[in-house]
Scaffold this active site. Structure first.
Site, PDB file in Angstrom:
ATOM      1  N   GLU A  58      12.325  -9.409   2.692  1.00 45.03           N
ATOM      2  CA  GLU A  58      11.531  -8.487   3.112  1.00 45.03           C
ATOM      3  C   GLU A  58      12.380  -7.049   2.930  1.00 45.03           C
ATOM      4  OE1 GLU A  58      10.126  -8.251   7.188  1.00 45.03           O
ATOM      5  OE2 GLU A  58      10.362  -5.974   7.372  1.00 45.03           O
ATOM      6  N   HIS A 106      12.568  -2.706   2.971  1.00 50.24           N
ATOM      7  CA  HIS A 106      12.030  -1.269   3.058  1.00 50.24           C
ATOM      8  C   HIS A 106      12.946  -0.191   2.731  1.00 50.24           C
ATOM      9  CE1 HIS A 106       9.024  -3.129   5.483  1.00 50.24           C
ATOM     10  NE2 HIS A 106      10.005  -3.653   6.120  1.00 50.24           N
ATOM     11  N   ARG A 125       5.106  10.754  -2.629  1.00 50.57           N
ATOM     12  CA  ARG A 125       4.790  10.793  -1.174  1.00 50.57           C
ATOM     13  C   ARG A 125       5.817  10.759  -0.224  1.00 50.57           C
ATOM     14  NH1 ARG A 125       4.449   4.583   1.402  1.00 50.57           N
ATOM     15  NH2 ARG A 125       3.777   4.987   3.387  1.00 50.57           N
ATOM     16  N   ALA A 151       3.009  -0.602   5.229  1.00 49.12           N
ATOM     17  CA  ALA A 151       2.389  -0.832   6.394  1.00 49.12           C
ATOM     18  C   ALA A 151       1.886  -2.084   6.932  1.00 49.12           C
ATOM     19  CB  ALA A 151       1.242   0.499   6.488  1.00 49.12           C
ATOM     20  N   PRO A 185       0.769  -1.212   0.044  1.00 48.29           N
ATOM     21  CA  PRO A 185       0.006   0.037  -0.025  1.00 48.29           C
ATOM     22  C   PRO A 185       0.881   1.062   0.039  1.00 48.29           C
ATOM     23  CG  PRO A 185      -0.205  -1.176   2.089  1.00 48.29           C
ATOM     24  CD  PRO A 185       0.366  -2.129   1.126  1.00 48.29           C
ATOM     25  N   ASN A 186       0.349   2.265  -0.881  1.00 45.99           N
ATOM     26  CA  ASN A 186       0.760   3.403  -0.948  1.00 45.99           C
ATOM     27  C   ASN A 186       2.123   3.485  -1.630  1.00 45.99           C
ATOM     28  OD1 ASN A 186      -1.473   4.815   0.675  1.00 45.99           O
ATOM     29  ND2 ASN A 186      -0.418   3.907   2.527  1.00 45.99           N
ATOM     30  N   ASN A 232       8.155  -5.543  -0.611  1.00 47.07           N
ATOM     31  CA  ASN A 232       7.966  -4.242   0.188  1.00 47.07           C
ATOM     32  C   ASN A 232       6.303  -4.054   0.592  1.00 47.07           C
ATOM     33  OD1 ASN A 232       7.629  -1.921   2.027  1.00 47.07           O
ATOM     34  ND2 ASN A 232       8.947  -0.774   0.447  1.00 47.07           N
ATOM     35  N   TYR A 256      10.950   8.780   1.319  1.00 50.73           N
ATOM     36  CA  TYR A 256      11.053   7.885   0.367  1.00 50.73           C
ATOM     37  C   TYR A 256      11.780   8.290  -0.940  1.00 50.73           C
ATOM     38  CZ  TYR A 256       7.549   5.755   3.753  1.00 50.73           C
ATOM     39  OH  TYR A 256       6.892   5.390   4.778  1.00 50.73           O
ATOM     40  N   ARG A 305      12.543   5.137  12.898  1.00 50.39           N
ATOM     41  CA  ARG A 305      11.378   5.861  12.793  1.00 50.39           C
ATOM     42  C   ARG A 305      10.350   5.500  13.977  1.00 50.39           C
ATOM     43  NH1 ARG A 305       8.835   5.098   7.086  1.00 50.39           N
ATOM     44  NH2 ARG A 305       7.687   6.758   7.697  1.00 50.39           N
TER      45      ARG A 305
HETATM   46  C1  DQA Z   1       7.930   1.173   4.161  1.00 50.10           C
HETATM   47  C2  DQA Z   1       8.005   1.473   5.623  1.00 50.10           C
HETATM   48  C3  DQA Z   1       6.590   1.181   6.276  1.00 50.10           C
HETATM   49  O1  DQA Z   1       6.595   1.489   7.586  1.00 50.10           O
HETATM   50  C4  DQA Z   1       5.480   2.442   5.838  1.00 50.10           C
HETATM   51  O2  DQA Z   1       4.223   1.810   6.161  1.00 50.10           O
HETATM   52  C5  DQA Z   1       5.652   2.175   4.297  1.00 50.10           C
HETATM   53  C6  DQA Z   1       7.143   2.020   3.470  1.00 50.10           C
HETATM   54  C7  DQA Z   1       9.407   1.497   3.442  1.00 50.10           C
HETATM   55  O3  DQA Z   1       9.642   1.097   2.160  1.00 50.10           O
HETATM   56  O4  DQA Z   1      10.120   2.126   4.089  1.00 50.10           O
HETATM   57  O5  DQA Z   1       4.506   2.172   3.374  1.00 50.10           O
HETATM   58  O6  DQA Z   1       7.826  -0.239   3.863  1.00 50.10           O
END
Ligand code: DQA
Length: 157
Positions: A110, A112, A31, A89, A23-24, A86, A36, A119
């Site tokens: 995994e 990020h 964003r 959240a 998501p996102n 990735n 990011y 954070r």
């Molecule tokens: C993320 C870190 C997550 O905590 C966050 O909710 C994201 C992006 C990252 O790539 O840093 O959506 O996965």
């Protein structure tokens, strides 16, 4: 769960790697650029594919948990050699994603973009890490490349 036996592969090995963004992450570039970055994912992916012309880098993004699970099921039994995930959240909340990763055979890394450990505290916990072969975070978009590199270096199965 998969068993872990590492066997080094040559750099010319052809692999099919499924990159999955949760998501996102369709909003990368727009964003929260201070966290990011300003780069959009399609351009980054184009460069990544150019860097690994011998490999097939498949890409899927969804904002919906169920669709992410469906994609893991789809590629997780022989259709990909590795998954770079990735989960956004959902990393911090989704038992369903953990179970999906446990259910399939394909090894997942995994990743990020941000260093989640620098954070908010709720980002320090990953529910999916236990079903992944490794975790990479904090290197910006390069986290994806490092995960591809890790999967290419090691054949896990
Ligand atoms: C993320 C870190 C997550 O905590 C966050 O909710 C994201 C992006 C990252 O790539 O840093 O959506 O996965």
């Amino acid at each position: 769960m998969f068993s872990l036996s590492l066997q080094r592969k040559g750099i010319d090995t052809q692999m099919k790697i499924q990159i999955i963004n949760g998501p996102n992450l369709n909003l990368l570039g727009k964003r929260e650029p201070s966290i990011y970055g300003k780069g959009d994912f399609p351009s980054f992916l184009e460069n990544l594919r150019r860097r690994y012309p011998q490999d097939e880098l498949l890409y899927f993004q969804s904002n919906s948990e169920g669709e992410l699970i469906d994609k893991i099921h789809e590629v997780g039994f022989g259709k990909a050699d590795g998954i770079v995930l990735n989960a956004g959240a959902y990393t911090h909340t989704s038992v369903a994603l953990l179970d999906a990763l446990k259910a399939v055979e394909t090894p997942a890394v995994e990743i990020h973009i941000s260093n989640v450990h620098q954070r908010e505290e709720f980002r320090h916990k990953s529910l999916i890490a236990a079903a992944c072969v490794g975790v990479i975070c904090g290197f910006g978009l390069d986290s994806y490349r490092l995960a591809v590199e890790a999967l290419r270096e090691a054949s896990i199965g």
